[in-house]
Design an enzyme around this catalytic site. Sequence first.
Site, PDB file in Angstrom:
ATOM      1  N   LYS A 295      -2.747   5.746  -4.223  1.00 45.11           N
ATOM      2  CA  LYS A 295      -3.855   6.662  -3.916  1.00 45.11           C
ATOM      3  C   LYS A 295      -3.664   7.997  -4.633  1.00 45.11           C
ATOM      4  CE  LYS A 295      -3.586   4.695   0.714  1.00 45.11           C
ATOM      5  NZ  LYS A 295      -2.130   4.617   0.990  1.00 45.11           N
TER       6      LYS A 295
ATOM      7  N   ASP B 146       0.841  -1.203   0.000  1.00 46.18           N
ATOM      8  CA  ASP B 146       0.000   0.000   0.000  1.00 46.18           C
ATOM      9  C   ASP B 146       0.872   1.247   0.000  1.00 46.18           C
ATOM     10  OD1 ASP B 146      -2.902   1.158   0.722  1.00 46.18           O
ATOM     11  OD2 ASP B 146      -1.391   2.264   1.861  1.00 46.18           O
TER      12      ASP B 146
ATOM     13  N   TYR C 262       3.136   9.929  -0.767  1.00 48.24           N
ATOM     14  CA  TYR C 262       4.233   9.374   0.035  1.00 48.24           C
ATOM     15  C   TYR C 262       5.587   9.613  -0.633  1.00 48.24           C
ATOM     16  CZ  TYR C 262       0.474   6.667   2.379  1.00 48.24           C
ATOM     17  OH  TYR C 262      -0.668   6.270   3.043  1.00 48.24           O
TER      18      TYR C 262
ATOM     19  N   HIS D 208      -7.645   9.420  -1.922  1.00 48.06           N
ATOM     20  CA  HIS D 208      -6.950   9.410  -0.626  1.00 48.06           C
ATOM     21  C   HIS D 208      -7.796  10.020   0.495  1.00 48.06           C
ATOM     22  CE1 HIS D 208      -2.564   9.274   1.006  1.00 48.06           C
ATOM     23  NE2 HIS D 208      -3.412   9.075   1.969  1.00 48.06           N
TER      24      HIS D 208
HETATM   25  P1  NDP Z   1       1.147   1.684  11.876  1.00 51.36           P
HETATM   26  O1  NDP Z   1      -0.024   1.640  12.776  1.00 51.36           O
HETATM   27  O2  NDP Z   1       1.327   0.607  10.879  1.00 51.36           O
HETATM   28  O3  NDP Z   1       2.433   1.808  12.800  1.00 51.36           O
HETATM   29  C1  NDP Z   1       3.712   1.991  12.261  1.00 51.36           C
HETATM   30  C2  NDP Z   1       4.653   2.306  13.435  1.00 51.36           C
HETATM   31  O4  NDP Z   1       4.677   1.181  14.325  1.00 51.36           O
HETATM   32  C3  NDP Z   1       6.069   2.566  12.994  1.00 51.36           C
HETATM   33  O5  NDP Z   1       6.592   3.542  13.878  1.00 51.36           O
HETATM   34  C4  NDP Z   1       6.754   1.232  13.215  1.00 51.36           C
HETATM   35  O6  NDP Z   1       8.129   1.420  13.515  1.00 51.36           O
HETATM   36  C5  NDP Z   1       6.016   0.699  14.411  1.00 51.36           C
HETATM   37  N1  NDP Z   1       5.922  -0.765  14.417  1.00 51.36           N
HETATM   38  C6  NDP Z   1       5.504  -1.548  13.393  1.00 51.36           C
HETATM   39  N2  NDP Z   1       5.548  -2.839  13.738  1.00 51.36           N
HETATM   40  C7  NDP Z   1       5.994  -2.885  15.014  1.00 51.36           C
HETATM   41  C8  NDP Z   1       6.268  -3.947  15.907  1.00 51.36           C
HETATM   42  N3  NDP Z   1       6.077  -5.214  15.555  1.00 51.36           N
HETATM   43  N4  NDP Z   1       6.744  -3.629  17.138  1.00 51.36           N
HETATM   44  C9  NDP Z   1       6.939  -2.343  17.496  1.00 51.36           C
HETATM   45  N5  NDP Z   1       6.691  -1.295  16.689  1.00 51.36           N
HETATM   46  C10 NDP Z   1       6.229  -1.565  15.455  1.00 51.36           C
HETATM   47  O7  NDP Z   1       1.131   3.140  11.173  1.00 51.36           O
HETATM   48  P2  NDP Z   1       1.046   3.744   9.722  1.00 51.36           P
HETATM   49  O8  NDP Z   1       0.542   5.129   9.910  1.00 51.36           O
HETATM   50  O9  NDP Z   1       2.283   3.575   8.952  1.00 51.36           O
HETATM   51  O10 NDP Z   1      -0.130   2.920   8.993  1.00 51.36           O
HETATM   52  C11 NDP Z   1       0.091   1.772   8.210  1.00 51.36           C
HETATM   53  C12 NDP Z   1      -0.145   2.075   6.753  1.00 51.36           C
HETATM   54  O11 NDP Z   1      -1.468   2.571   6.538  1.00 51.36           O
HETATM   55  C13 NDP Z   1       0.727   3.194   6.187  1.00 51.36           C
HETATM   56  O12 NDP Z   1       2.067   2.796   6.016  1.00 51.36           O
HETATM   57  C14 NDP Z   1      -0.021   3.517   4.926  1.00 51.36           C
HETATM   58  O13 NDP Z   1       0.248   2.551   3.938  1.00 51.36           O
HETATM   59  C15 NDP Z   1      -1.458   3.449   5.411  1.00 51.36           C
HETATM   60  N6  NDP Z   1      -1.966   4.769   5.820  1.00 51.36           N
HETATM   61  C16 NDP Z   1      -2.985   5.316   5.066  1.00 51.36           C
HETATM   62  C17 NDP Z   1      -3.512   6.544   5.388  1.00 51.36           C
HETATM   63  C18 NDP Z   1      -4.627   7.085   4.580  1.00 51.36           C
HETATM   64  O14 NDP Z   1      -4.984   8.268   4.750  1.00 51.36           O
HETATM   65  N7  NDP Z   1      -5.214   6.314   3.694  1.00 51.36           N
HETATM   66  C19 NDP Z   1      -3.003   7.351   6.523  1.00 51.36           C
HETATM   67  C20 NDP Z   1      -1.950   6.675   7.276  1.00 51.36           C
HETATM   68  C21 NDP Z   1      -1.479   5.430   6.927  1.00 51.36           C
HETATM   69  P3  NDP Z   1       9.356   1.115  12.480  1.00 51.36           P
HETATM   70  O15 NDP Z   1       8.896   1.434  11.092  1.00 51.36           O
HETATM   71  O16 NDP Z   1      10.426   2.065  12.971  1.00 51.36           O
HETATM   72  O17 NDP Z   1       9.728  -0.314  12.671  1.00 51.36           O
END
Ligand code: NDP
Length: 285
Positions: free
Chosen positions: A82, A52, A57, A115
Amino acid sequence: MTFSSETNTAPPIVLSDGNVIPQLGFGVFQVPDDDVFAAVTTALEVGYRSIDTAAIYGNEEGTGRAIRESGLTRDEIYVTTKLWNSEQGYDSTLRAFDASIAKLGLDYLDLYLIHWPVAAADRFIDTFRAFQALKSQGRIKSIGVSNFTVAHLQRLIAETGEIPAVNQIELHPRLAQRELREFHAANGIATEAWSPLGQGTVLDDSTITAVAAAVGRTAAQVIIRWHLQLGNVVIPKSVTPSRIAENFDVFDFELTPEQMNAISALDSGSRVGPDPESFTLGLIN
Ligand code: NDP
């Protein structure tokens, strides 16, 4: 798409248009283009088959390169991107699609999402009509939206005659989105959860850590399991290889109904992202 890979254990969800999306995918929000190749490559090696991204981005090029150089065939990988707010409108959507597909280096998308509704611009109907045109040309398999409320969805369906296959919304234990999920279920719209881990903020909640201790898994795995058992499509993000693997290692345990209910009770309506009613970043008048 096919699910022939031996490593793919994410079960498929059938969309209203008959296409299938893997229930667990990989998100790349806030991953710089220089880093996204490594992250997506690791995810595909671990077994994820759904990626995704989004135009805003700024990492469609690296994402596409990782997909193309993975050794997997195109139909083994489900690709979502998106349309950004500033590109809403019929002709601008067609141009934005061409730009995204060129950056990805692909000739079709599995899923294209609006989006944000940006209702103040009043262009999401024309935008979706352009999506319909691209779908009829075979350039997009499924068309959907993101951050749409019930009212936005009702208007979209009434005016275009088409139900979006997916609504990707902020959804995690502190924002369970019951009303939207019920509307989706009643209308055959798949619920896709963004920030499924609350961007990491839900991981140290004491209810989550207690369930994690009880099942012998990590907090992230427990939250992802909660999403899967609710029926959500879920797209956790990580740039950390061990976490990328950990977040996919969720198909060999189950939460009990009591554990599911305890996590669902954490809903406090708290967002980590913007409110879709008022978010207009990028709006051009
Ligand atoms: P998430 O809820 O997926 O959380 C990501 C965070 O959690 C990062 O800081 C990551 O750290 C940390 N993390 C991930 N796995 C673990 C783990 N196993 N243990 C501890 N920490 C962990 O947040 P996102 O906002 O990135 O959401 C996921 C996806 O949703 C986005 O990447 C995007 O594709 C989508 N999205 C869509 C939006 C929209 O408007 N349509 C808005 C926001 C997101 P690290 O990377 O440092 O490991």
